[in-house]
Design a protein around this motif. Sequence first.
Motif, mmCIF file in Angstrom:
data_model
loop_
_atom_site.group_PDB
_atom_site.id
_atom_site.type_symbol
_atom_site.label_atom_id
_atom_site.label_comp_id
_atom_site.label_asym_id
_atom_site.label_seq_id
_atom_site.Cartn_x
_atom_site.Cartn_y
_atom_site.Cartn_z
ATOM 1 N N ARG A 95 0.841 -1.213 0.000
ATOM 2 C CA ARG A 95 0.000 0.000 0.000
ATOM 3 C C ARG A 95 0.875 1.263 0.000
ATOM 4 N NH1 ARG A 95 -3.100 -4.029 -1.321
ATOM 5 N NH2 ARG A 95 -4.330 -4.981 0.343
ATOM 6 N N LYS A 96 1.933 1.257 0.775
ATOM 7 C CA LYS A 96 2.806 2.431 0.847
ATOM 8 C C LYS A 96 3.494 2.698 -0.484
ATOM 9 C CE LYS A 96 5.620 2.723 4.278
ATOM 10 N NZ LYS A 96 6.625 2.339 5.302
ATOM 11 N N GLN A 97 3.980 1.658 -1.127
ATOM 12 C CA GLN A 97 4.667 1.841 -2.410
ATOM 13 C C GLN A 97 3.737 2.438 -3.456
ATOM 14 O OE1 GLN A 97 5.913 -2.358 -2.328
ATOM 15 N NE2 GLN A 97 7.978 -1.668 -2.826
ATOM 16 N N CYS A 98 2.489 1.989 -3.459
ATOM 17 C CA CYS A 98 1.520 2.524 -4.422
ATOM 18 C C CYS A 98 1.201 3.996 -4.136
ATOM 19 C CB CYS A 98 0.245 1.686 -4.401
ATOM 20 S SG CYS A 98 0.483 0.012 -5.055
ATOM 21 N N LEU A 99 1.183 4.364 -2.863
ATOM 22 C CA LEU A 99 0.952 5.770 -2.523
ATOM 23 C C LEU A 99 2.148 6.635 -2.920
ATOM 24 C CD1 LEU A 99 -0.848 5.415 0.937
ATOM 25 C CD2 LEU A 99 -1.849 6.139 -1.238
ATOM 26 N N GLY A 134 -6.596 7.996 -8.452
ATOM 27 C CA GLY A 134 -7.117 6.637 -8.333
ATOM 28 C C GLY A 134 -6.336 5.828 -7.319
ATOM 29 N N TYR A 135 -5.003 5.951 -7.362
ATOM 30 C CA TYR A 135 -4.159 5.274 -6.379
ATOM 31 C C TYR A 135 -4.340 5.873 -4.988
ATOM 32 C CZ TYR A 135 -1.376 2.225 -9.422
ATOM 33 O OH TYR A 135 -0.967 1.226 -10.245
ATOM 34 N N PHE A 136 -4.425 7.203 -4.908
ATOM 35 C CA PHE A 136 -4.633 7.853 -3.606
ATOM 36 C C PHE A 136 -5.890 7.316 -2.924
ATOM 37 C CE2 PHE A 136 -2.075 11.834 -4.821
ATOM 38 C CZ PHE A 136 -1.050 11.523 -3.952
ATOM 39 N N MET A 137 -7.000 7.275 -3.656
ATOM 40 C CA MET A 137 -8.276 6.893 -3.055
ATOM 41 C C MET A 137 -8.359 5.398 -2.773
ATOM 42 S SD MET A 137 -9.938 9.675 -2.562
ATOM 43 C CE MET A 137 -11.697 9.388 -2.446
ATOM 44 N N THR A 138 -7.794 4.581 -3.656
ATOM 45 C CA THR A 138 -7.903 3.126 -3.496
ATOM 46 C C THR A 138 -6.984 2.604 -2.406
ATOM 47 O OG1 THR A 138 -8.490 2.885 -5.838
ATOM 48 C CG2 THR A 138 -7.740 0.911 -4.680
ATOM 49 N N PHE A 139 -5.698 2.950 -2.472
ATOM 50 C CA PHE A 139 -4.739 2.339 -1.560
ATOM 51 C C PHE A 139 -4.759 2.966 -0.165
ATOM 52 C CE2 PHE A 139 -3.118 0.981 -5.686
ATOM 53 C CZ PHE A 139 -3.007 -0.383 -5.448
ATOM 54 N N SER A 140 -5.193 4.219 -0.059
ATOM 55 C CA SER A 140 -5.359 4.797 1.279
ATOM 56 C C SER A 140 -6.532 4.126 1.996
ATOM 57 C CB SER A 140 -5.580 6.306 1.194
ATOM 58 O OG SER A 140 -6.729 6.609 0.426
#
Length: 522
Positions: A95-99, A134-140
């Motif tokens: 999750r952190k890497q994607c953010l 999209g990454y901000f909303m999904t992985f957070s």
Amino acid sequence: MAPKEEGWTAHWRCFLACGFIVLSPFQYGVDFGLIGGLQAMVGFLKIYGYQTSTATSAIGWNLETMRQQLISSLMTLGAFLSSGTAGFVAAKLGRKQCLWIACGLCCVSNIIMMATEDIGALYAGRFLIGLANGYFMTFSQLYIQESSPARYRGLFLTAFQFFTSFGTLIGTIIDWATAKRPDKSAYLIPLGMIYIVPVFLTVALFFIPESPRWLILQGRIDEGQKALRWLRPEGAAVDQEAIEIQAAIEVEKELGGSVGVLDMFKNPMDRRRTFLAVSAVTLQAASGSMFIIAYKAYFLTMAKVSDPFAMSNILSTMGILAIFFNSLIVVRFGRRRVITMIGLGVCGVLQLIIAVTYDKNPNSSSTGTVLVALTCLYMMSYNGMISTYAWLAGGEIPSQRLRSYTFGLAAAVGFFFAWLTTFTAPYFINPASLNWGPRYGYIWFPSCIIAGVWVFFFLPETKGRTLEEIDEMFEAKLPARKFRKHVCVGHVAHTEKEEERRASSDHEKSPSDVQHAEVNKV
């Protein structure tokens, strides 16, 4: 010791970690607040729009319908694509890497938008920032769902929606402060603010652990336990929680086998959970909220409301107040299904009244006042009763092993319908097209009613449940109405009972049966 573990001060590290993570929806909200206001700025329209008469446009400038569609909708299209691939990415990256990837994309896109006056480059920047959002909303969301204790998960997800709306308010305030500048600095200053959150979040992520459930799902048990110890209070039963998570994952693997995109639909249980998660997130778009959130400044300008930028700030503030009251009252005492149904009904009726009011008397100052008041009530109803629970249900309902795939799909479908709304809305509200303005509410009234009926029949109540308990209830094939009162026994107890049953069954076999079984094994 137990009371200390239950207090929020004992969970301060978890609050700190989730506090950093909710900066992601804040960034998403800032972007939405900013871009909606740019389209009503003379400084922006001088470069990307065209001059017209004040009879056609209240400010003497307008934007071509196609440009307006693309500027607003390319962001949600990018978010749709990035969240739709979240499951594949999450199989390899945490999750952190994607953010971190999202932070990088956000900065690159903003450089493009600030350095150009070419409409094609602006489109490219909007699309890239959509990928980031999209990454901000999904992985957070995934991080919060997987890292927070059950009793605080609702509060953290309320904070998630609060920061989304708070970001929108900050974006509209910045627009209001710069809107009257006659040159391109009117929109360059707001765009410059977009760098702040990604830079801060990039640094903050180094100081918090990875999602413990993601680590355990990857087979990195020791790292998962270490992350849990960091997130939980001193003396908490971390080993027991890790065992519960592991047991739930193992049960799901036995029931479903592999992990992949098609596994969301292979067996009836996963298919049901996928359908529910996708539909729950889509409730936001079904309420018609994207129409008001994305175009409120433009919408109010074309409706000839006095000082539309100041009125946009009021709308955003009222939405935030609704979330604040929600966190004090509804999160603790309310039932999510009931509140969501009420919210959809109220939003539908308000959209209908707005449409009828404007249709009967479109150009009077009293109509403008009524529109602002009703839209304030709409934003309060949407933020306080729909948006928080739509994301919350979409994140809680997926199974542990398929969470990245299912929630990614749910977010993608939600963003797709948000894109569809923002792409088609200009045809209805732009004076150069149908010029419906607030009459657009006629479309959203039946949409809200249909969505409310769906919630009544299909959406289960998951308030106060651990993710493992939710798994257990779906495995039991409970109908939605029985979720709230069901008593769970836990996956570990369930596994032990199953082993006892098998052992008892083996003991009752005759010696010849056992001998025959041994021969078959050989």
